[in-house]
Design a protein around this motif. Sequence first.
Motif, PDB file in Angstrom:
ATOM      1  N   GLU A 108       9.977  -8.953 -11.254  1.00 34.46           N
ATOM      2  CA  GLU A 108       9.184  -9.018 -10.107  1.00 34.46           C
ATOM      3  C   GLU A 108       9.725  -7.960  -9.142  1.00 34.46           C
ATOM      4  O   GLU A 108       9.308  -7.485  -8.338  1.00 34.46           O
ATOM      5  N   LEU A 109      11.263  -9.480  -8.543  1.00 32.33           N
ATOM      6  CA  LEU A 109      11.642  -8.770  -7.766  1.00 32.33           C
ATOM      7  C   LEU A 109      13.228  -8.844  -8.398  1.00 32.33           C
ATOM      8  O   LEU A 109      13.994  -9.702  -8.882  1.00 32.33           O
ATOM      9  N   PRO A 110      13.794  -7.366  -8.970  1.00 37.00           N
ATOM     10  CA  PRO A 110      14.442  -7.275  -9.773  1.00 37.00           C
ATOM     11  C   PRO A 110      16.055  -7.426  -8.659  1.00 37.00           C
ATOM     12  O   PRO A 110      16.472  -7.208  -8.165  1.00 37.00           O
ATOM     13  N   MET A 111      16.513  -8.631 -10.780  1.00 33.73           N
ATOM     14  CA  MET A 111      18.079  -8.941  -8.879  1.00 33.73           C
ATOM     15  C   MET A 111      18.509  -9.608  -8.806  1.00 33.73           C
ATOM     16  O   MET A 111      19.494 -10.328  -8.224  1.00 33.73           O
ATOM     17  N   HIS A 149      21.252   6.837 -15.304  1.00 33.51           N
ATOM     18  CA  HIS A 149      20.680   6.576 -16.598  1.00 33.51           C
ATOM     19  C   HIS A 149      20.235   5.277 -16.751  1.00 33.51           C
ATOM     20  O   HIS A 149      19.618   5.127 -18.234  1.00 33.51           O
ATOM     21  N   GLU A 150      20.291   3.994 -15.623  1.00 32.76           N
ATOM     22  CA  GLU A 150      19.436   3.010 -16.350  1.00 32.76           C
ATOM     23  C   GLU A 150      17.707   3.272 -16.567  1.00 32.76           C
ATOM     24  O   GLU A 150      17.571   3.436 -16.784  1.00 32.76           O
ATOM     25  N   ASN A 151      18.234   2.712 -18.338  1.00 34.95           N
ATOM     26  CA  ASN A 151      16.865   2.565 -18.746  1.00 34.95           C
ATOM     27  C   ASN A 151      16.363   1.501 -18.964  1.00 34.95           C
ATOM     28  O   ASN A 151      15.443   1.016 -19.196  1.00 34.95           O
ATOM     29  N   ILE A 152      16.135   0.374 -17.444  1.00 37.02           N
ATOM     30  CA  ILE A 152      15.714  -0.472 -17.051  1.00 37.02           C
ATOM     31  C   ILE A 152      14.883  -0.617 -16.834  1.00 37.02           C
ATOM     32  O   ILE A 152      13.050  -1.007 -15.966  1.00 37.02           O
ATOM     33  N   GLY A 153      15.339  -0.129 -15.572  1.00 36.45           N
ATOM     34  CA  GLY A 153      14.575   0.430 -13.955  1.00 36.45           C
ATOM     35  C   GLY A 153      14.612  -0.721 -13.081  1.00 36.45           C
ATOM     36  O   GLY A 153      13.416  -0.294 -12.131  1.00 36.45           O
ATOM     37  N   ARG A 154      15.319  -1.481 -12.976  1.00 38.78           N
ATOM     38  CA  ARG A 154      16.157  -2.441 -11.759  1.00 38.78           C
ATOM     39  C   ARG A 154      16.173  -2.083 -10.775  1.00 38.78           C
ATOM     40  O   ARG A 154      15.961  -2.015  -9.501  1.00 38.78           O
ATOM     41  N   LEU A 155      17.683  -1.360  -9.948  1.00 43.73           N
ATOM     42  CA  LEU A 155      17.720  -0.233  -9.424  1.00 43.73           C
ATOM     43  C   LEU A 155      16.819   0.439  -9.104  1.00 43.73           C
ATOM     44  O   LEU A 155      16.149   0.812  -7.624  1.00 43.73           O
ATOM     45  N   GLY A 202      15.508 -13.918   0.137  1.00 44.81           N
ATOM     46  CA  GLY A 202      16.547 -15.171   0.374  1.00 44.81           C
ATOM     47  C   GLY A 202      17.071 -15.691  -0.651  1.00 44.81           C
ATOM     48  O   GLY A 202      16.349 -15.911  -1.394  1.00 44.81           O
ATOM     49  N   PRO A 203      18.403 -16.495  -0.529  1.00 43.07           N
ATOM     50  CA  PRO A 203      18.977 -16.433   0.756  1.00 43.07           C
ATOM     51  C   PRO A 203      19.342 -14.671   1.363  1.00 43.07           C
ATOM     52  O   PRO A 203      20.007 -14.106   0.160  1.00 43.07           O
ATOM     53  N   ARG A 204      19.952 -13.999   2.206  1.00 43.82           N
ATOM     54  CA  ARG A 204      20.363 -13.316   2.345  1.00 43.82           C
ATOM     55  C   ARG A 204      21.725 -13.271   2.179  1.00 43.82           C
ATOM     56  O   ARG A 204      22.152 -12.237   1.593  1.00 43.82           O
ATOM     57  N   ASP A 205      22.492 -14.142   2.030  1.00 46.62           N
ATOM     58  CA  ASP A 205      24.254 -14.192   0.933  1.00 46.62           C
ATOM     59  C   ASP A 205      24.247 -14.767   0.258  1.00 46.62           C
ATOM     60  O   ASP A 205      24.982 -14.596  -0.195  1.00 46.62           O
ATOM     61  N   LEU A 206      23.332 -15.222  -0.197  1.00 47.13           N
ATOM     62  CA  LEU A 206      22.822 -14.831  -2.452  1.00 47.13           C
ATOM     63  C   LEU A 206      24.181 -14.412  -2.814  1.00 47.13           C
ATOM     64  O   LEU A 206      23.948 -13.074  -2.483  1.00 47.13           O
ATOM     65  N   PRO A 207      25.235 -14.564  -3.189  1.00 49.96           N
ATOM     66  CA  PRO A 207      25.949 -13.996  -3.875  1.00 49.96           C
ATOM     67  C   PRO A 207      25.837 -12.897  -4.998  1.00 49.96           C
ATOM     68  O   PRO A 207      24.891 -13.636  -6.300  1.00 49.96           O
ATOM     69  N   MET A 208      26.110 -11.499  -5.160  1.00 46.79           N
ATOM     70  CA  MET A 208      25.183 -10.967  -6.268  1.00 46.79           C
ATOM     71  C   MET A 208      27.278 -10.265  -7.919  1.00 46.79           C
ATOM     72  O   MET A 208      27.896 -10.758  -6.968  1.00 46.79           O
ATOM     73  N   GLN A 209      26.830  -9.925  -8.471  1.00 40.37           N
ATOM     74  CA  GLN A 209      27.707  -9.696  -9.457  1.00 40.37           C
ATOM     75  C   GLN A 209      27.392  -8.363 -10.672  1.00 40.37           C
ATOM     76  O   GLN A 209      25.929  -9.428 -11.221  1.00 40.37           O
TER      77      GLN A 209
END
Length: 340
Positions: free
Chosen positions: A256-259, A157-163, A180-187
């Motif tokens: 343009e590149l979500p997240m 139900h995400e209402n922004i559409g990133r994922l 990249g980088p591939r190992d860029l941490p996310m939360q």
Amino acid sequence: MRLLVLGGTEFVGRALAEDGVARGWDVTVFNRGTRPAPEGAEVALGDRLAPEGGLAALAEGEWDIVADTWIGAPRAVRDTARLLEPRVGRYVYVSSRSVYAPPPVAGMNEDSPTVDASPDADSVDYPADKRGGELAALREFGDRALFARAGIILGPHENIGRLPWWLRRMERGGPVLAPGPRDLPMQWIDARDLAAWCLDAAEHGLGGAHDTVSVSGHTTMEGFLEACRAAVDSDAELVWADPRTVLAAGVDPFTELPMWFPPGEVHDMLYRSDTGRARAAGLRCRPVTETVADTLAWLRGLPAEADPLGIPHPAGSGVRRPGVPAEKEEAVLRVVRGGE
């Protein structure tokens, strides 16, 4: 328990209402009635910004917990909190880590300075609106107010559409621009985990501000995109690009590149926050693979005529759609592959 959800039909509000119903609580949702409420919830209709009578449906009734996801003028939180205070035990306001004052730094937490804001204001901007909403709830409820300062919120139900954008892009298959980088941490936090924590914390009498997001490194950029690719099971091929190449091509981070944000101040603020307080208070976050799989299942269950990203806002609403245009992505891919 008696739960009142202000909203209750869209994304986090829906997750709160559904969680309350699943617990066997008496759940009421208050909204304008433009979308169906979760099954099992009672509906009270009104408009928080109406000049007169918009809160009439809340003039009577008592609740143990009210959960508020309002985005907009803080005065709407002020008026609702003031009306409900004598008849409500605890006020949960779903806020945002955007309330912290710049400059952004890694490790920002609940003790960091916040932006200037007023509980009596009309809408200013997102950070000031959210902080103003906190101040409005705090003024009426004091230590009975709980602020869930969420990070990025994902899930069904995400209402922004990133994922959803990444999932739809993987479904198209072929070479996919992977920043990249591939190992860029996310939360981030799944809306269902956010809802569960809010209701648990309120039920146990917790108050004050808590940064409600997973630990930094809950996954990485590679882990996130691989989870999307694996869930969709298409012929999508991740083509990794150096951040400088992506930025030089004029691609907007996050929009343009979500997240994705490249390493730097904004990334540190967004993806390197200190979440110790909320984790000590019981916050638990499900694996990225579960959030991705459940969001894909929801997307694929939408009616054929529904928005392909699941965004409920009508055309012309001013909501900017996420995602890089195909021709722009192809141009960057040609640059990347030319350098291989």
